[in-house]
Design a protein around this motif. Structure first.
Motif, PDB file in Angstrom:
ATOM      1  N   SER A   3      32.345  30.206  63.605  1.00 19.84           N
ATOM      2  CA  SER A   3      33.054  30.484  64.855  1.00 19.84           C
ATOM      3  C   SER A   3      34.014  29.348  65.204  1.00 19.84           C
ATOM      4  O   SER A   3      35.078  29.587  65.775  1.00 19.84           O
ATOM      5  N   LEU A   4      33.652  28.133  64.851  1.00 21.85           N
ATOM      6  CA  LEU A   4      34.543  26.998  65.108  1.00 21.85           C
ATOM      7  C   LEU A   4      35.672  26.938  64.086  1.00 21.85           C
ATOM      8  O   LEU A   4      36.840  26.762  64.445  1.00 21.85           O
ATOM      9  N   CYS A   5      35.340  27.081  62.819  1.00 16.88           N
ATOM     10  CA  CYS A   5      36.358  26.982  61.766  1.00 16.88           C
ATOM     11  C   CYS A   5      37.422  28.067  61.890  1.00 16.88           C
ATOM     12  O   CYS A   5      38.601  27.811  61.639  1.00 16.88           O
ATOM     13  N   LEU A   6      37.015  29.257  62.276  1.00 20.99           N
ATOM     14  CA  LEU A   6      37.984  30.351  62.364  1.00 20.99           C
ATOM     15  C   LEU A   6      38.955  30.192  63.538  1.00 20.99           C
ATOM     16  O   LEU A   6      39.947  30.900  63.621  1.00 20.99           O
ATOM     17  N   ARG A   7      38.689  29.248  64.425  1.00 19.74           N
ATOM     18  CA  ARG A   7      39.629  28.950  65.513  1.00 19.74           C
ATOM     19  C   ARG A   7      40.812  28.115  65.029  1.00 19.74           C
ATOM     20  O   ARG A   7      41.800  27.971  65.742  1.00 19.74           O
ATOM     21  N   LEU A   8      40.670  27.552  63.852  1.00 24.67           N
ATOM     22  CA  LEU A   8      41.699  26.661  63.327  1.00 24.67           C
ATOM     23  C   LEU A   8      42.392  27.325  62.137  1.00 24.67           C
ATOM     24  O   LEU A   8      41.784  27.488  61.080  1.00 24.67           O
ATOM     25  N   PRO A   9      43.648  27.711  62.289  1.00 22.40           N
ATOM     26  CA  PRO A   9      44.349  28.432  61.218  1.00 22.40           C
ATOM     27  C   PRO A   9      44.340  27.703  59.879  1.00 22.40           C
ATOM     28  O   PRO A   9      44.276  28.344  58.832  1.00 22.40           O
ATOM     29  N   HIS A  10      44.365  26.382  59.901  1.00 22.45           N
ATOM     30  CA  HIS A  10      44.355  25.610  58.651  1.00 22.45           C
ATOM     31  C   HIS A  10      43.072  25.814  57.851  1.00 22.45           C
ATOM     32  O   HIS A  10      43.031  25.540  56.659  1.00 22.45           O
ATOM     33  N   LEU A  11      42.029  26.281  58.530  1.00 19.30           N
ATOM     34  CA  LEU A  11      40.727  26.418  57.881  1.00 19.30           C
ATOM     35  C   LEU A  11      40.365  27.859  57.550  1.00 19.30           C
ATOM     36  O   LEU A  11      39.313  28.115  56.974  1.00 19.30           O
ATOM     37  N   SER A  12      41.226  28.801  57.888  1.00 20.80           N
ATOM     38  CA  SER A  12      40.846  30.212  57.765  1.00 20.80           C
ATOM     39  C   SER A  12      40.536  30.618  56.323  1.00 20.80           C
ATOM     40  O   SER A  12      39.543  31.306  56.071  1.00 20.80           O
ATOM     41  N   GLY A  13      41.348  30.210  55.361  1.00 21.82           N
ATOM     42  CA  GLY A  13      41.090  30.572  53.965  1.00 21.82           C
ATOM     43  C   GLY A  13      39.788  29.992  53.458  1.00 21.82           C
ATOM     44  O   GLY A  13      38.975  30.695  52.840  1.00 21.82           O
ATOM     45  N   ALA A  14      39.560  28.715  53.723  1.00 20.91           N
ATOM     46  CA  ALA A  14      38.328  28.063  53.281  1.00 20.91           C
ATOM     47  C   ALA A  14      37.113  28.633  54.018  1.00 20.91           C
ATOM     48  O   ALA A  14      36.029  28.747  53.437  1.00 20.91           O
ATOM     49  N   SER A  15      37.303  29.029  55.273  1.00 22.59           N
ATOM     50  CA  SER A  15      36.212  29.636  56.045  1.00 22.59           C
ATOM     51  C   SER A  15      35.807  30.974  55.449  1.00 22.59           C
ATOM     52  O   SER A  15      34.611  31.272  55.313  1.00 22.59           O
ATOM     53  N   LEU A  16      36.787  31.761  55.099  1.00 29.17           N
ATOM     54  CA  LEU A  16      36.492  33.059  54.485  1.00 29.17           C
ATOM     55  C   LEU A  16      35.817  32.884  53.129  1.00 29.17           C
ATOM     56  O   LEU A  16      34.903  33.638  52.782  1.00 29.17           O
ATOM     57  N   ALA A  17      36.247  31.886  52.368  1.00 30.09           N
ATOM     58  CA  ALA A  17      35.597  31.609  51.078  1.00 30.09           C
ATOM     59  C   ALA A  17      34.124  31.264  51.286  1.00 30.09           C
ATOM     60  O   ALA A  17      33.259  31.711  50.525  1.00 30.09           O
ATOM     61  N   LEU A  18      33.830  30.482  52.325  1.00 31.63           N
ATOM     62  CA  LEU A  18      32.431  30.139  52.613  1.00 31.63           C
ATOM     63  C   LEU A  18      31.642  31.387  52.997  1.00 31.63           C
ATOM     64  O   LEU A  18      30.527  31.587  52.524  1.00 31.63           O
ATOM     65  N   LEU A  19      32.212  32.223  53.854  1.00 28.96           N
ATOM     66  CA  LEU A  19      31.502  33.434  54.269  1.00 28.96           C
ATOM     67  C   LEU A  19      31.187  34.335  53.073  1.00 28.96           C
ATOM     68  O   LEU A  19      30.074  34.853  52.949  1.00 28.96           O
ATOM     69  N   LEU A  20      32.154  34.497  52.189  1.00 26.94           N
ATOM     70  CA  LEU A  20      31.929  35.332  51.009  1.00 26.94           C
ATOM     71  C   LEU A  20      30.867  34.730  50.090  1.00 26.94           C
ATOM     72  O   LEU A  20      29.981  35.443  49.597  1.00 26.94           O
ATOM     73  N   SER A  21      30.951  33.430  49.863  1.00 22.13           N
ATOM     74  CA  SER A  21      29.968  32.801  48.977  1.00 22.13           C
ATOM     75  C   SER A  21      28.575  32.820  49.608  1.00 22.13           C
ATOM     76  O   SER A  21      27.571  32.978  48.904  1.00 22.13           O
ATOM     77  N   HIS A  22      28.507  32.706  50.919  1.00 29.20           N
ATOM     78  CA  HIS A  22      27.221  32.778  51.623  1.00 29.20           C
ATOM     79  C   HIS A  22      26.590  34.163  51.428  1.00 29.20           C
ATOM     80  O   HIS A  22      25.392  34.274  51.162  1.00 29.20           O
TER      81      HIS A  22
END
Length: 115
Positions: free
Chosen positions: A49-68
């Motif tokens: 929820s915190l990472c997705l607030r920051l556009p610079h982190l959106s790609g890496a956040s999605l990668a984490l969600l998928l790998s999780h």
């Protein structure tokens, strides 16, 4: 409504990722159980929820969600086999995603303080 700056969100996100990483460490050491998986899910929700607030982190956040989610599928297949859960093939990619996001969070935090 209080608006928080990028640096504050990045700092909180890094702390939340640290908590998630600790849950992954516990999983690797002790295997999966419902309580640990629940704590892992809660830590990921907070970090995400915190990472997705920051556009610079959106790609890496999605990668984490998928790998999780791949990890959860592996844990479901492992069932009660704690050794198999602790060595799930998808655990390492999750840990790599966490490290990448932690690095990005720290870079964002520092960038605002070094300008």
């Amino acid at each position: 409504m209080q608006v928080r700056g990028t640096d504050a969100i990045a700092f909180e996100a890094a702390a939340a990722l640290d908590a998630y990483e600790e849950q992954l460490t516990q999983l690797r050491r002790h295997g999966a159980d419902p309580g640990r998986i629940g704590a892992m899910q809660a830590a990921l929700r907070r970090a995400g929820s915190l990472c997705l607030r920051l556009p610079h982190l959106s790609g890496a956040s999605l990668a984490l969600l998928l790998s999780h989610h791949r990890l959860l599928a592996d844990l479901a297949r492992a069932g009660d086999d704690a050794r198999l859960a602790a060595t799930a093939p998808s655990l390492e990619p999750v840990e790599e995603c966490v490290r990448d996001l932690q690095r990005l969070c720290r870079e964002l935090f520092l960038a605002s303080h070094l300008q």
